[in-house]
Design an enzyme around this catalytic site. Sequence first.
Site, PDB file in Angstrom:
ATOM      1  N   PHE A 136       0.937  -1.183   0.086  1.00 20.53           N
ATOM      2  CA  PHE A 136       0.025   0.072   0.005  1.00 20.53           C
ATOM      3  C   PHE A 136       0.833   1.254  -0.004  1.00 20.53           C
ATOM      4  O   PHE A 136       1.431   1.758   1.014  1.00 20.53           O
ATOM      5  CB  PHE A 136      -0.875   0.078   1.180  1.00 20.53           C
ATOM      6  CG  PHE A 136      -1.468  -1.454   1.314  1.00 20.53           C
ATOM      7  CD1 PHE A 136      -2.362  -2.021   0.332  1.00 20.53           C
ATOM      8  CD2 PHE A 136      -1.724  -1.972   2.680  1.00 20.53           C
ATOM      9  CE1 PHE A 136      -2.679  -3.190   0.509  1.00 20.53           C
ATOM     10  CE2 PHE A 136      -2.256  -3.168   2.862  1.00 20.53           C
ATOM     11  CZ  PHE A 136      -2.756  -3.976   1.641  1.00 20.53           C
ATOM     12  N   ASP A 138       2.224   4.488   0.352  1.00 16.61           N
ATOM     13  CA  ASP A 138       1.864   5.840   0.960  1.00 16.61           C
ATOM     14  C   ASP A 138       3.302   6.469   1.434  1.00 16.61           C
ATOM     15  O   ASP A 138       4.032   6.663   0.761  1.00 16.61           O
ATOM     16  CB  ASP A 138       0.569   5.788   1.792  1.00 16.61           C
ATOM     17  CG  ASP A 138       0.848   4.781   2.882  1.00 16.61           C
ATOM     18  OD1 ASP A 138       2.062   4.454   3.418  1.00 16.61           O
ATOM     19  OD2 ASP A 138      -0.073   4.720   3.816  1.00 16.61           O
ATOM     20  N   ASP A 218       3.613  -5.914   4.021  1.00 17.70           N
ATOM     21  CA  ASP A 218       3.175  -4.601   4.240  1.00 17.70           C
ATOM     22  C   ASP A 218       2.953  -4.089   5.738  1.00 17.70           C
ATOM     23  O   ASP A 218       3.177  -3.177   6.498  1.00 17.70           O
ATOM     24  CB  ASP A 218       2.187  -4.090   3.250  1.00 17.70           C
ATOM     25  CG  ASP A 218       1.827  -2.719   3.434  1.00 17.70           C
ATOM     26  OD1 ASP A 218       2.042  -1.802   2.554  1.00 17.70           O
ATOM     27  OD2 ASP A 218       0.930  -2.076   4.567  1.00 17.70           O
TER      28      ASP A 218
END
Length: 245
Positions: A136, A138, A218
């Site tokens: 993910f 970010d 993650d």
Amino acid sequence: SFLKLMQPYLPASSKASPYELPGLSERVRLLRELGHGLLQFHEGSALRMIIKANRRADTLVHILTASFSGFRDSAIHCTNGKQIFFYKRAQICVGDLWASLHINSTQKDTSLMESTNNVTCQTCCDFVDLKKLTTFADYRVPQLLRNIGVLKYTPELTRLIDNSDVLEAGSKWELYIRAATVVAVDKLVDNVKQAIKSKLNDSNDKVNLDGITALKLDWYLWQLGEELNQNGKLDQFHMVRTIFY
């Protein structure tokens, strides 16, 4: 108001120094979009939407991006004009549904046992293709990967980040950081699998390597990054104003 509803989940603040939730109006807009999208495309039911994916994580990601514009996390590369897709929030939504509700979850909530035509939240969230999800991308995972030497930034990018300059959303620097993070975590998954294979060469133990995914790695990296950051042991993360993180 929305801010009052969110107050129990926000960092501690005082009247003299209240916590300001970034992008408040956009958060409200995206919440409203969820309701409108469910009503327009899925008979007002999140469960009906999830059932349409037929236990396919990849399919549910595409349903989310098709139903809600706020999940369409993409950008146009400034040099070659190619469209780049990350779909961070759509993927983490699917990942969280699986973690909370899949058949083998250790934490069951009977209040979530809503069913439609004998299909429950838990059965339809038991996705069979989680390995298709990427990390993910970010800010926290690349922050950690940079700190441990997995990612290396140019002097110019290093200066921008260390000075807490805000990168433009969709800029080459933001795209490079996010893309490098996806590639790096995929390579780490491969390395972990190879390390386990090598360790088991001289034993009869068998391990399902398909269970080692970017999704699970993650979570580990994010939790480690949170802990180290809270203890002041990480360098500055890259800053950007965006709805896609």
